[in-house]
Design a protein around this motif. Structure first.
Motif, PDB file in Angstrom:
ATOM      1  N   SER A  21     -23.254  -4.854  11.386  1.00 18.15           N
ATOM      2  CA  SER A  21     -24.653  -5.107  11.056  1.00 18.15           C
ATOM      3  C   SER A  21     -24.798  -6.430  10.302  1.00 18.15           C
ATOM      4  O   SER A  21     -24.168  -6.633   9.258  1.00 18.15           O
ATOM      5  N   TRP A 119     -26.954   0.729  11.274  1.00 16.65           N
ATOM      6  CA  TRP A 119     -28.099   0.239  10.525  1.00 16.65           C
ATOM      7  C   TRP A 119     -29.244   0.019  11.495  1.00 16.65           C
ATOM      8  O   TRP A 119     -29.040  -0.040  12.715  1.00 16.65           O
ATOM      9  N   THR A 122     -28.867  -2.469  14.343  1.00 12.17           N
ATOM     10  CA  THR A 122     -27.858  -2.259  15.385  1.00 12.17           C
ATOM     11  C   THR A 122     -28.146  -1.053  16.280  1.00 12.17           C
ATOM     12  O   THR A 122     -27.478  -0.899  17.300  1.00 12.17           O
TER      13      THR A 122
END
Length: 149
Positions: A21, A119, A122
């Motif tokens: 991320s 996250w 992503t």
């Protein structure tokens, strides 16, 4: 009569790509910078606070680079609940949610516990829903039998 064929959950496995991320890497660098500011703002003597501030900033940069250099992986969950990460079978797959963050915990082929965290940058909303549907469901806890007086 519908024109599209019926889809079956049993025929389509959930295939998700895990990648580092950028949001997490930026947060780690920002935390290092904020720690450097906090160290210089405390009452340490200047000859001690400046090297410590540089160390905080360097550590934040190192952690951010380490996060971005982690290899990509593929998580596959089939309809039976069997899962694999990077082509290797895993056991004890569990998915936990903390708001928009998704955490997948599992044991690899060697029996070591592993974890992947998605996250919001992503895992798009469609893939997030796909993971929710494919994740193994935990059995509900049984209520204890009530005792008669």
């Amino acid at each position: 009569m519908p024109t599209s064929p019926r889809s079956s959950r049993a025929s389509v496995p959930c295939l998700l790509e895990w990648r580092p991320s950028r949001l997490l890497a930026a947060a780690l660098v920002a935390l290092g910078a904020l720690a450097a500011v906090a160290v210089t703002g405390c009452e340490l003597p200047l000859p001690l606070s400046l090297p410590l501030a540089l160390l905080c900033l360097a550590e934040g940069l190192r952690l951010g680079r380490r996060e971005l250099s982690r290899p990509r992986r593929w998580l596959a969950i089939d309809a039976d609940g069997d899962a694999s990460v990077g082509g290797r079978a895993v056991t004890e797959l569990a998915v936990a949610w903390r708001g928009p963050l998704a955490f997948v915990r599992f044991r690899d082929a060697d029996g070591r516990p592993r974890r992947l965290a998605w996250w919001p940058d992503t895992l798009p909303a469609g893939k997030r829903r796909e993971l929710r549907l494919a994740a193994p469901v935990k059995a509900a806890a049984q209520k204890a039998p009530s005792m008669a007086p």
